[in-house]
Design a protein around this motif. Structure first.
Motif, PDB file in Angstrom:
ATOM      1  N   ASP A 169       2.106   7.866  -1.355  1.00 40.30           N
ATOM      2  CA  ASP A 169       1.483   8.178  -2.652  1.00 40.30           C
ATOM      3  C   ASP A 169       1.119   9.644  -2.805  1.00 40.30           C
ATOM      4  O   ASP A 169       1.287  10.238  -3.852  1.00 40.30           O
ATOM      5  N   THR A 170       0.513  10.177  -1.746  1.00 41.47           N
ATOM      6  CA  THR A 170       0.105  11.583  -1.750  1.00 41.47           C
ATOM      7  C   THR A 170       0.734  12.213  -0.524  1.00 41.47           C
ATOM      8  O   THR A 170       0.541  11.704   0.580  1.00 41.47           O
ATOM      9  N   ASN A 205       1.937  16.007   1.610  1.00 41.16           N
ATOM     10  CA  ASN A 205       1.918  17.459   1.725  1.00 41.16           C
ATOM     11  C   ASN A 205       3.000  17.795   2.742  1.00 41.16           C
ATOM     12  O   ASN A 205       2.720  18.015   3.919  1.00 41.16           O
ATOM     13  N   ARG A 262       0.802  -1.207   0.000  1.00 39.05           N
ATOM     14  CA  ARG A 262       0.000   0.000   0.000  1.00 39.05           C
ATOM     15  C   ARG A 262       0.838   1.261   0.000  1.00 39.05           C
ATOM     16  O   ARG A 262       1.946   1.280   0.525  1.00 39.05           O
ATOM     17  N   PRO A 265       2.947  11.177   8.691  1.00 37.27           N
ATOM     18  CA  PRO A 265       1.906  11.646   7.776  1.00 37.27           C
ATOM     19  C   PRO A 265       2.359  11.769   6.317  1.00 37.27           C
ATOM     20  O   PRO A 265       1.515  11.853   5.422  1.00 37.27           O
ATOM     21  N   VAL A 266       3.668  11.836   6.083  1.00 37.12           N
ATOM     22  CA  VAL A 266       4.128  11.947   4.695  1.00 37.12           C
ATOM     23  C   VAL A 266       4.894  10.703   4.252  1.00 37.12           C
ATOM     24  O   VAL A 266       5.464  10.674   3.158  1.00 37.12           O
ATOM     25  N   TYR A 326      -0.347   4.282   1.191  1.00 38.97           N
ATOM     26  CA  TYR A 326      -0.834   5.321   2.099  1.00 38.97           C
ATOM     27  C   TYR A 326       0.168   5.589   3.213  1.00 38.97           C
ATOM     28  O   TYR A 326       1.263   5.031   3.236  1.00 38.97           O
ATOM     29  N   SER A 327      -0.243   6.440   4.161  1.00 35.13           N
ATOM     30  CA  SER A 327       0.711   6.932   5.160  1.00 35.13           C
ATOM     31  C   SER A 327       0.925   5.946   6.315  1.00 35.13           C
ATOM     32  O   SER A 327       0.096   5.076   6.574  1.00 35.13           O
TER      33      SER A 327
END
Ligand code: SF4
Ligand code: SF4
Ligand code: SF4
Lengths: 420, 265
Positions: free
Chosen positions: B214-215, B217, B162, B189-190, B164-165
């Protein structure tokens, strides 16, 4: 809600109760209550202090409860402090809810393998073996509200979730009414409140004026059975007034914090509001808000194989903030973070009504406290719906743009995509 | 089945060997793995060497010499599926810190005789040189994920790895968030999931071993850390570890360093 008839005091239990009755219990009586639950075969989870927060954990006696602990919560911040008062329930909900007990983060549903003749054989997954007799002790009224939201999603549907339903039907709910809401709590705006109204087996209200005691109300025959095993004394008019003062204080502390009137329509009418873009510049897309939310139910079902050739089907928590959550043929649909934040907020407060006939938010405030950058969904909803930013319906009817079909999204494609 | 077992080869570039060690670390599954694949080349396990081509190549390490840059092309040409393992192979590794300074700056500090060293000015991931079929992140990689990738390739399915975070792994295992409840700096978180949320579970903020999710900030996380009182140069350091050269982290450390120099950190 409760009959104020005087029930004789009953050391060691023995008094008879029926739904609607109330009695007074000393702190040690909670020990008897926990012992009674164990004797009746329940595995009890309740509030414990772990990792600097009040979270559900195994509780066997009042020694395990957060005596004297008080929380302080604000967007992106949580701290616990210890006082000398010995109160057991002077805190608001922490990051954990009872959701994982009914809807585990990772749940293997089944395995399949071929036998010697090549026939496929299915066996139950490893996820379903735990006892379904659980007691949720010290659950807050918003937890109860959240469970009734989840019931609509996972039980009152064409294909009920058997694990959830099994635990839910067998569970004992001992609610602790709220006397100390956090700054992030807003249940009263979402149709709830600090009082337990229905759906509980027993409801406790901690009273700390004068001697430390609990007013216990009976909500079901099962609750009555449990209370029968506890030392009680009669409730006086002063105790009833003390309970009302506790919940009234909590209610007035929260009142007016969030104006949810008309929100569902306003949000649906503002899907192109510039605020979505603005909040996405702060949002980390980390998914914490969805995973602490007691009503978020999204999951992802994947099949894997192991080296022996056995297939495992596993359901795991998912979040609408994941890029892959909206993956369809050719790529994700919600590419920008703005479109993901919008999905989260509009689902919770608006389209949940269309889908399930309730709000998806019970106002527990977890998503606000546990957002690492302190995004407050109340402020975001208000900004999107404020009269200063008129609704724009121009693109409402248009579908979300889809990525072109073909290979995976090339690296860096996110940046090029406009909202949504 | 044994005659048609797919072959597996392990190659090393500039790295510490920790990621390929994860393969040996699969103690419980190793025999089963050896039945499923023919281990054709794996120097940590055996001197035996079967010539290519290989069905699956696991490539560890980054490209830091001219010879590396040639060798990686040869490996690509003789491998059906090429999987990079670890932060070095997938993002350049800790040694990519050299990419941030003039060529040769660190050689004199590290080696007694820098004149013997002949290396490129940069440390680059395998994907900067050849096409890669799958990048497995981590410093080191997680052995369960490694097994999942190999098993998926053998079954012809997509690996369930996966993007994600790390936060999602904290929530799944019930770790109370360190950033929110203690104000501990955390890269979770990143950072891409994969470790199972190991460090936060023992009270240590995430180091960012698995690189950008993946995403991400990074700017918003950095702003939160500075609001908590962290100096910009210290925030920059968080982004400059094993995945310093991953584009998303590189941009943020540069921004923080610039802010620090302007004195606003
Ligand atoms: S959306 Fe937020 S406040 Fe509402 S129920 Fe979920 S976590 Fe609680
Ligand atoms: S709103 Fe907060 S918790 Fe939710 S994804 Fe964004 S940064 Fe994470
Ligand atoms: S401890 Fe770190 S990784 Fe875990 S939830 Fe908090 S910010 Fe995310």
């Amino acid at each position: 809600m409760h009959r104020e008839e005087v029930v004789e005091g009953s050391p060691g239990g023995g008094a008879r109760f029926a739904p609607g009755d109330a009695a007074l219990v000393a702190p040690e009586g909670l020990d008897e209550m926990l012992a009674a639950l164990a004797r009746l075969g329940y595995e009890t989870s309740g509030p414990t202090v772990r990792g600097g927060a009040v979270v559900p954990g195994p509780v066997a006696s009042i020694e395990d409860l957060p005596a004297g602990w008080h929380d302080e919560q604000s967007p992106g911040r949580y701290r616990l402090e210890h006082g000398e008062d010995g109160s057991l329930f002077s805190w608001a909900v922490g990051p954990g809810s009872f959701k994982p007990e009914l809807f585990p983060p990772v749940h293997e549903l089944w395995q399949a393998r071929r036998d010697g003749e090549g026939r496929v054989e299915f066996v139950a997954g490893r996820g379903s073996s735990r006892s379904k007799k659980r007691a949720f002790f010290g659950a807050r009224p918003c937890e109860l509200a959240a469970l009734s939201v989840l019931d609509r999603v996972l039980v009152d549907c064409a294909t009920p979730d058997p694990f959830y339903e099994g635990v839910r039907r067998g569970a004992v709910l001992v609610v602790a009414e709220c006397g100390a809401p956090a700054s992030t709590c807003f249940c009263t705006s979402m149709g709830g409140g600090p009082e337990a109204v229905a759906g509980f087996d027993l409801a406790l209200t901690e009273l700390t004026d004068g001697d430390h005691r609990f007013l216990v109300r009976v909500g079901s025959a099962l609750g009555a059975e449990v209370l029968t095993l506890v030392t009680t004394r009669p409730v006086t008019a002063a105790d009833v007034a003390a309970r009302e003062a506790v919940t009234e204080r909590a209610r007035s502390a929260m009142d007016g914090r969030f104006d949810a009137a008309g929100l569902a329509e306003l949000l649906a009418g503002n899907i192109e509001h510039p605020r979505w873009q603005e909040v996405s510049e702060r949002c980390l897309a980390c998914g914490n808000c969805t995973l602490v939310c007691p009503t978020c139910f999204c999951s992802d079902v994947r099949d894997t194989t192991d080296l022996s050739g056995t297939v495992h089907r596993t359901r795991s928590w998912a979040s609408c903030f994941d890029r892959d959550h909206s993956y369809l043929h050719g790529g994700p649909v919600r590419v920008s973070v703005a479109s993901r934040y919008r999905q989260w907020l509009t689902h919770k407060l608006s389209s949940w009504w269309d889908q399930f006939g309730t709000s998806g938010c019970v106002g527990c405030g977890r998503c606000i406290t546990w957002c690492p950058v302190g995004i407050d969904m109340r402020a975001e909803a208000a900004a999107v719906c404020s009269p200063a930013s008129p609704a724009r319906h121009d693109r409402l009817a248009q579908p979300e743009p889809r990525r072109p079909t073909g290979a995976d999204v090339p690296a860096g494609a996110e940046e090029k995509e406009a909202l949504p | 089945m044994s005659t048609t077992r797919p072959s597996l080869a392990v190659f090393k570039f500039t790295s510490c060997d920790g990621c390929q060690l994860s393969l040996l670390d699969c103690e419980d599954e190793l025999l089963e793995l050896a039945r499923a694949v023919r281990i054709a080349k794996f120097a940590q396990m055996s001197r035996a060497l079967v010539e290519g081509p290989y069905d699956i190549a696991l490539v560890e390490g980054s490209v830091t010499t001219a010879r590396d840059a040639e060798r990686v092309k040869e490996i690509r040409a003789s491998s059906r599926q090429l999987v990079t393992i670890g932060a070095c192979a997938s993002a350049g590794g800790i040694q990519a810190l050299r990419n941030f300074v003039p060529a040769g700056s660190y050689t004199g500090v590290v080696y007694a005789h820098p004149e013997y060293i002949s290396s490129l000015a940069t440390s680059t991931p395998i994907s900067s040189h050849v096409d890669v079929d799958f990048e497995l992140h981590g410093c080191p990689i997680d052995r369960h994920q490694l097994l999942e990738v190999i098993t998926a390739l053998l079954a012809g399915r997509r690996p369930v790895v996966r993007g994600y975070s790390v936060c999602q792994e904290c929530k799944a295992r019930g770790t109370v968030c360190l950033l929110v409840a203690r104000g501990t700096a955390c890269m979770g978180p990143v950072t891409r999931a994969g470790c199972g949320g190991l460090c936060p579970a023992v009270g240590r903020g995430c180091f960012g071993c698995f690189g950008p999710a993946d995403t991400v900030n990074t700017g918003s996380l950095a702003a939160r850390l500075r609001r908590d009182g962290m100096q910009a140069r210290d925030v920059a350091r968080l982004f400059k570890t094993f995945n310093a050269a991953a584009p998303e982290f590189r941009v943020q450390s540069a921004a923080e360093e610039a802010a620090g120099e302007e004195g606003r950190g």
